[in-house]
Scaffold this motif. Structure first.
Motif, short mmCIF file in Angstrom:
data_model
loop_
_atom_site.label_atom_id
_atom_site.label_comp_id
_atom_site.label_asym_id
_atom_site.label_seq_id
_atom_site.Cartn_x
_atom_site.Cartn_y
_atom_site.Cartn_z
N MET A 1 50.23 73.99 -64.99
CA MET A 1 50.63 75.14 -65.86
C MET A 1 51.66 74.99 -66.57
SD MET A 1 51.45 78.66 -63.76
CE MET A 1 51.77 80.23 -64.96
N ALA A 2 51.40 75.37 -67.83
CA ALA A 2 52.59 75.32 -68.77
C ALA A 2 53.76 76.29 -68.37
CB ALA A 2 51.91 75.86 -70.12
N THR A 3 55.09 75.40 -68.61
CA THR A 3 56.40 76.29 -68.09
C THR A 3 56.83 76.92 -69.41
OG1 THR A 3 57.59 74.25 -68.78
CG2 THR A 3 56.67 74.41 -66.50
N ALA A 4 58.12 77.67 -69.12
CA ALA A 4 58.55 78.22 -69.98
C ALA A 4 59.34 77.29 -71.14
CB ALA A 4 59.85 79.12 -69.71
N GLU A 5 59.64 75.89 -70.55
CA GLU A 5 60.15 74.93 -71.26
C GLU A 5 58.93 74.46 -72.28
OE1 GLU A 5 62.55 72.36 -73.11
OE2 GLU A 5 63.23 73.90 -71.62
N PHE A 6 57.69 74.46 -72.07
CA PHE A 6 56.82 74.13 -72.98
C PHE A 6 57.01 75.02 -74.22
CE2 PHE A 6 52.54 74.76 -75.09
CZ PHE A 6 52.16 73.57 -74.90
N GLY A 7 56.91 76.51 -73.87
CA GLY A 7 57.19 77.19 -75.19
C GLY A 7 58.62 77.12 -75.93
N ARG A 8 59.52 76.71 -75.39
CA ARG A 8 60.81 76.31 -75.84
C ARG A 8 60.70 74.96 -76.67
NH1 ARG A 8 63.02 78.76 -71.30
NH2 ARG A 8 63.08 76.65 -69.93
N ALA A 9 59.87 73.89 -76.14
CA ALA A 9 59.82 72.63 -76.81
C ALA A 9 58.96 72.83 -78.07
CB ALA A 9 58.89 71.61 -75.94
N VAL A 10 57.77 73.59 -78.08
CA VAL A 10 56.89 74.05 -79.10
C VAL A 10 57.86 74.72 -80.67
CG1 VAL A 10 55.08 75.38 -79.98
CG2 VAL A 10 54.86 74.06 -78.04
N GLY B 1 56.22 81.82 -73.16
CA GLY B 1 55.92 81.62 -71.76
C GLY B 1 54.81 82.70 -71.16
N ARG B 2 53.83 83.49 -72.08
CA ARG B 2 52.94 84.36 -71.56
C ARG B 2 51.73 83.82 -71.58
NH1 ARG B 2 52.12 88.41 -74.84
NH2 ARG B 2 53.01 87.71 -76.52
N ALA B 3 51.35 82.51 -71.95
CA ALA B 3 50.14 81.85 -71.92
C ALA B 3 50.22 80.68 -70.94
CB ALA B 3 49.75 81.50 -73.14
N SER B 4 49.35 80.29 -70.09
CA SER B 4 49.38 79.14 -69.42
C SER B 4 48.01 78.19 -69.36
CB SER B 4 49.42 79.73 -67.74
OG SER B 4 48.40 80.64 -67.47
N HIS B 5 48.00 77.17 -68.86
CA HIS B 5 46.78 76.26 -68.91
C HIS B 5 46.54 75.97 -70.33
CE1 HIS B 5 46.78 76.64 -64.57
NE2 HIS B 5 46.66 77.91 -64.70
N PRO B 6 47.37 75.42 -71.24
CA PRO B 6 46.76 75.28 -72.73
C PRO B 6 45.62 73.82 -72.39
CG PRO B 6 49.09 74.53 -72.54
CD PRO B 6 48.78 75.41 -71.11
N SER B 7 44.76 73.69 -73.02
CA SER B 7 43.78 72.73 -72.79
C SER B 7 44.33 71.40 -73.19
CB SER B 7 42.36 73.12 -73.38
OG SER B 7 42.54 73.12 -74.91
N VAL B 8 43.82 70.25 -72.86
CA VAL B 8 44.11 68.93 -73.60
C VAL B 8 43.99 69.31 -75.25
CG1 VAL B 8 43.49 66.54 -73.59
CG2 VAL B 8 43.64 67.82 -71.47
N PHE C 1 52.52 67.08 -73.08
CA PHE C 1 51.42 67.04 -72.26
C PHE C 1 51.94 67.49 -71.04
CE2 PHE C 1 48.56 65.28 -75.28
CZ PHE C 1 47.29 65.82 -75.03
N GLN C 2 53.07 66.52 -70.45
CA GLN C 2 53.64 66.64 -69.20
C GLN C 2 54.25 68.24 -68.94
OE1 GLN C 2 56.54 63.74 -69.21
NE2 GLN C 2 55.22 62.24 -68.37
N LEU C 3 54.83 68.83 -70.16
CA LEU C 3 55.39 70.40 -69.73
C LEU C 3 54.00 71.19 -69.74
CD1 LEU C 3 58.01 70.29 -72.52
CD2 LEU C 3 58.28 70.34 -70.26
N ALA C 4 52.92 70.90 -70.29
CA ALA C 4 51.67 71.64 -70.19
C ALA C 4 50.82 71.51 -68.85
CB ALA C 4 50.72 71.22 -71.33
N GLY C 5 51.57 70.58 -67.98
CA GLY C 5 50.89 70.09 -66.85
C GLY C 5 49.55 69.41 -66.84
N GLN C 6 49.28 68.91 -67.91
CA GLN C 6 48.21 67.89 -68.37
C GLN C 6 48.53 66.47 -68.29
OE1 GLN C 6 45.15 68.91 -68.63
NE2 GLN C 6 45.09 71.08 -69.48
N ALA C 7 47.67 65.42 -67.89
CA ALA C 7 47.92 64.09 -67.99
C ALA C 7 47.62 63.74 -69.43
CB ALA C 7 47.04 63.41 -67.05
N PRO C 8 48.42 62.92 -70.25
CA PRO C 8 48.07 62.45 -71.51
C PRO C 8 46.77 61.67 -71.49
CG PRO C 8 50.31 62.06 -70.78
CD PRO C 8 49.71 62.46 -69.71
N PRO C 9 45.77 61.86 -72.55
CA PRO C 9 44.66 60.94 -72.65
C PRO C 9 44.91 59.60 -72.63
CG PRO C 9 44.88 62.71 -74.25
CD PRO C 9 45.94 62.79 -73.58
N GLY C 10 44.24 58.96 -71.73
CA GLY C 10 44.29 57.48 -71.39
C GLY C 10 43.42 56.73 -72.01
#
Length: 280
Positions: free
Chosen positions: A1-10, A58-65, A86-95
């Motif tokens: 799940m995306a955190t508030a820090e994800f939005g601040r980073a963007v 911080g009002r949107a969660s689970h942004p897709s890969v 990717f880590q802030l979004a709660g996603q694993a970076p594409p391998g």
């Protein structure tokens, strides 16, 4: 799940990208900051401005890969920064088992310098990653396309096609090359779920695709001379080269005209017309 820090980073990274560095006009009214507006980031990433706003707040969660990848590309993040997003979004970076979609800063700088040349970058599955303004002017603005609409195999075998003119013979060869390229990508990245889903949906919706896929058609996209039917400037015949980026499997499609020809003049007109449309 995306955190508030994800939005601040963007937001933080958005503020550092100058619009002219992203191929956008620097003017257009008073700017409170030198960076991108939310609407501009949305345009570059192929998402809605409202969605960018909700992410930053911080009002949107689970942004897709795919969304995280598009934001990283639009924000011109380094490989380390991209991994962090990717880590802030709660996603694993594409391998390495997935189709590469990362555009390096050096490739991006090369694209930035081709301001008068139509250029687009596709991944190994022929999904459009980025197109510069001259390409959008020549082939139609792709910024509103979503999902399979951004895939060249889908558009040519299931969707509305493109502005490129074909004879029956050239169309058969072109379709076989597209399907052959996709088969190669599917073999190279068997664990890529998005690619597997694309092939499955093409088989369901595309009779011609299913025929070629089942027949084992092989081929690959190569340099060609193409005639593009532009709705305002008319037909323009150009050389189309497809360059592969070593180590990333990206395909850079470049359209050029021989200097001093009518086609070169028409391409210049198309670029101007497209720039006026995009900035007007």
């Amino acid at each position: 799940m995306a955190t508030a820090e994800f939005g601040r980073a963007v937001r933080r990274w958005r503020d550092r990208v100058r619009p002219e560095a992203a191929g956008l006009p620097a003017g257009g009214g008073h700017r409170r900051a030198a960076g991108l507006r939310r609407e501009e980031l949305a345009l570059l990433a192929g998402v809605s401005a409202d969605y960018v706003t909700r992410l930053e707040q911080g009002r949107a969660s689970h942004p897709s890969v795919q969304v995280v990848e598009a934001l990283a590309r639009a924000l011109r993040l380094s490989r380390t920064e991209r991994t962090h997003l990717f880590q802030l979004a709660g996603q694993a970076p594409p391998g390495p088992e997935t189709v590469p979609a990362y555009i390096t800063p050096s490739l991006q700088r090369m694209l930035d310098r081709m301001t008068g040349t139509p250029v687009a970058v596709y991944d190994a599955s022929w999904t459009l990653l980025v197109a510069n303004p001259p390409y959008a002017a020549l082939m139609g603005d792709p910024s509103g396309r979503r999902g399979n609409e951004r895939n060249a195999v889908w558009r040519n075998l299931v969707g509305p096609g493109t502005r490129v003119r074909h004879t029956p013979e050239s169309r058969r060869a072109f379709e076989a090359a597209l399907v052959g390229d996709l088969r190669t990508a599917a073999a190279r990245y068997p664990a890529d779920r998005r690619l597997r889903r694309l092939v499955a949906e093409l088989r369901v919706h595309g009779d011609r695709f299913r025929e070629l896929w089942d027949s084992g058609a092989v081929g690959r996209q190569e340099a060609a001379r193409k005639t593009v039917d532009h709705p305002e400037a008319g037909a323009v015949t150009l050389d189309c080269d497809v360059l592969t980026v070593a180590g990333s499997d990206l395909r850079v499609m470049v359209y050029t005209a021989e200097p001093g020809t009518e086609d070169a003049e028409r391409l210049a007109l198309i670029t101007v017309l497209g720039t006026q449309t995009l900035t007007g």
